[in-house]
Enzyme design. Structure first.
Site, PDB file in Angstrom:
ATOM      1  N   ASP A 146     -66.106  91.663 -39.711  1.00  0.00           N
ATOM      2  CA  ASP A 146     -66.652  90.392 -40.166  1.00  0.00           C
ATOM      3  C   ASP A 146     -67.246  90.621 -41.549  1.00  0.00           C
ATOM      4  O   ASP A 146     -67.169  91.735 -42.089  1.00  0.00           O
ATOM      5  CB  ASP A 146     -67.695  89.837 -39.160  1.00  0.00           C
ATOM      6  CG  ASP A 146     -67.639  88.314 -39.130  1.00  0.00           C
ATOM      7  OD1 ASP A 146     -67.875  87.712 -40.188  1.00  0.00           O
ATOM      8  OD2 ASP A 146     -67.358  87.737 -38.068  1.00  0.00           O
ATOM      9  N   HIS A 209     -64.074  85.480 -43.074  1.00  0.00           N
ATOM     10  CA  HIS A 209     -64.991  86.485 -42.524  1.00  0.00           C
ATOM     11  C   HIS A 209     -64.645  87.899 -42.994  1.00  0.00           C
ATOM     12  O   HIS A 209     -64.651  88.838 -42.205  1.00  0.00           O
ATOM     13  CB  HIS A 209     -64.988  86.428 -40.991  1.00  0.00           C
ATOM     14  CG  HIS A 209     -65.662  85.215 -40.446  1.00  0.00           C
ATOM     15  ND1 HIS A 209     -67.019  85.111 -40.272  1.00  0.00           N
ATOM     16  CD2 HIS A 209     -65.157  84.015 -40.052  1.00  0.00           C
ATOM     17  CE1 HIS A 209     -67.334  83.924 -39.785  1.00  0.00           C
ATOM     18  NE2 HIS A 209     -66.221  83.223 -39.649  1.00  0.00           N
ATOM     19  N   GLU A 273     -63.210  79.425 -39.432  1.00  0.00           N
ATOM     20  CA  GLU A 273     -64.141  79.202 -40.541  1.00  0.00           C
ATOM     21  C   GLU A 273     -63.652  79.804 -41.857  1.00  0.00           C
ATOM     22  O   GLU A 273     -64.270  80.708 -42.398  1.00  0.00           O
ATOM     23  CB  GLU A 273     -65.510  79.791 -40.175  1.00  0.00           C
ATOM     24  CG  GLU A 273     -66.101  79.122 -38.958  1.00  0.00           C
ATOM     25  CD  GLU A 273     -67.458  79.695 -38.548  1.00  0.00           C
ATOM     26  OE1 GLU A 273     -68.304  78.923 -38.118  1.00  0.00           O
ATOM     27  OE2 GLU A 273     -67.649  80.926 -38.659  1.00  0.00           O
TER      28      GLU A 273
END
Ligand code: TNX
Length: 480
Positions: A146, A209, A273
């Site tokens: 991440d 990420h 995202e």
């Protein structure tokens, strides 16, 4: 009403209910008891249709466990262990005679942990696997990279761990800001988990990420951005660049190395995202858009996953993806995660239309990084509460009615996102007892499920966890 109470008392007197989580799908009680040191006969039996199914027969002078595979054998043992624990707790020398015939409702029953946000030691992952496997969870999803950390050795790209596995203090905290797993360590963990019928699923979260990877190798981003490993929560815009061939070479290399380490056919490639701002303003990406003859920026995401999927297929893997509704198409063999709050009806509608399978991990029922009660930990302003009862009420079939529709649901998964989960002690606290409820969501058919009997079994189960040194939240709201 009176009759109901009478029947309840009567059945209680006849045979105290067994305390097993997840509740087995069929329990038949017989007369008599069986001494708890009675030896167990194990029988491989082709009649047991489900690979994870088992039958446990407790008779006055013998205990028989029947199963078709090692998984079923392991689960028969887990059920028996809980029965023996309960008997001892009640200071009994014997078990009730009964026949349990059991198999799971869903093939996929998972938990996800996030050592990217806070590093976990291998031994902590082992302990976590020990506990979850007793509750018949069969997949552990490892969120391995991440913005805040890259946690797995990739031999072709040593800086991923040299640089990407270390960061400054996360939101000021000094805890577990550094660490990674060697491939050898991970292979050993894979074996350890398999002995407990748990398959490890790697997640290589792309294209978003990825601050930790970009910090190690700036060429991965669209503008060769120089950044450090991220030290705050939130969503970053430094995506892997969709318009660079070198990115696909990198992705292919990482997937190939990880495919060697993780034998599971499922491979999670993230997808969540990913704000496209930096793609849109990049000239190479603009050229790619022309080549694709599209004006829809989200087509770039579809293109990206099409390319990534070629690497997965080559390595014999099937993609799992955090679905985003605005992405027009995903590779046909993908299994989609239902995760964002308030998107369930739309995701299900698309699953039926585009014919893909779904793993249900909706924020409304399965985000175990959310606090379990108002004012409980973690005290993060934006997080809603996810109570034990709410998890229990989860039915992953939602509004689907026909058998054919229900076939689209592969199973369930709870996510223990790691921004505020700094160590195993906290991870257990966030996981239990909610994972007990989720184990029943994944395993037990609806007619056999009941919040009331779950609550009745809770004290015994918490005591089982206590005896294993597992931290959990005491559901004080149920004490009245
Ligand atoms: C969203 S859920 C994320 C994670 C965060 C989580 C916090 C998902 C696929 N992405 O990166 O950790 O929210 O709740």
């Amino acid at each position: 009403m009176k009759l109901y109470y009478f029947l309840l008392l009567f059945s209680w007197g006849l045979s105290a209910q067994i305390n097993v989580v997840p509740q087995p799908n069929e329990v038949r009680y017989h007369k008599g008891t069986c001494a708890i040191d009675t030896p167990i006969t194990y029988l491989k039996d082709a009649q047991i249709a489900h690979p994870e199914g088992y039958q446990l027969l407790i008779q006055p002078k013998k205990i028989v466990a029947k199963y078709a595979t090692e998984a079923g054998k392991y689960y028969a043992e887990q059920t028996l262990k809980q029965l023996v624990f309960q008997a001892k707790k009640e200071r009994k020398q014997s078990l009730p005679c009964l026949t349990i015939t059991d198999e799971p409702r869903f093939a996929y029953r998972a938990l996800m942990v996030d050592p990217a946000r806070h590093y976990w030691k291998i031994d902590d992952l082992k302990k976590y696997i020990d506990v979850m496997s007793q509750y018949k969870f069969n997949y552990l999803h490892l969120h391995l990279n991440d913005d805040q950390g890259w946690r797995i050795e990739i031999k072709k790209y040593p800086k991923l761990t040299e640089i990407g596995s270390k960061r400054k203090n996360f939101e000021g905290s000094k805890r577990n800001n550094e660490g990674f797993y060697t491939q050898e360590q991970m292979k050993e963990l894979v074996r350890y988990a398999l002995e407990r019928n748990v398959q490890l699923i790697p997640e290589f979260d792309i294209p978003g990420h990825n601050d930790a990877a970009v910090a190690a190798y700036p060429f991965l981003s669209c503008n060769d951005t120089i950044i450090e490993v991220r030290t705050t929560a939130g969503v970053s815009k430094n995506l892997l660049c969709v318009g660079k061939e070198s990115v696909y070479t990198f992705v292919d290399d990482v997937i190939s190395e990880l495919s060697e380490v993780f034998p599971c056919k499922y491979f999670h490639i993230g997808g969540d995202e990913a704000p496209l701002d930096k793609w849109i303003e990049n000239t190479e990406v603009q050229q790619l858009k022309k080549k694709l003859q599209t004006t829809d920026d989200q087509q770039l995401m579809s293109y990206f996953f099409k390319r990534v999927n070629e690497s997965l297929v080559k390595n014999g893997k099937q993609p799992l993806i955090w679905m985003e509704l605005e992405v027009p198409t995903y590779p046909a063999n993908s299994i989609m995660f239902l995760w964002r709050m308030r998107t369930t009806p739309k995701v299900l509608e698309r699953a039926l239309k585009d014919n893909f399978k779904v793993i249900c991990s909706p924020g409304e029922y399965a985000y175990f990084d959310y606090p379990q009660a108002k004012d409980d930990l973690p005290n993060v302003g934006w997080m809603p509460t996810l109570s034990l009862q709410r998890v229990y009420e989860f039915n992953p079939a939602f509004t689907l009615t026909t058998e054919q529709e229900k076939q689209h649901i592969l199973g369930v998964e709870a996510t223990i996102w790691g921004e505020s989960v700094k160590d195993l002690f906290r991870a257990f606290y966030m996981t239990y007892p909610r994972a007990l409820a989720l184990s029943e969501v994944g395993w037990t058919q609806m007619p056999q499920r009941s919040w009331q009997t779950f609550v009745d079994r809770l004290e015994g189960q918490l005591s089982y966890l206590w005896h294993q040194g597992v931290n959990y939240r005491v559901p004080v709201e149920l004490a009245n």
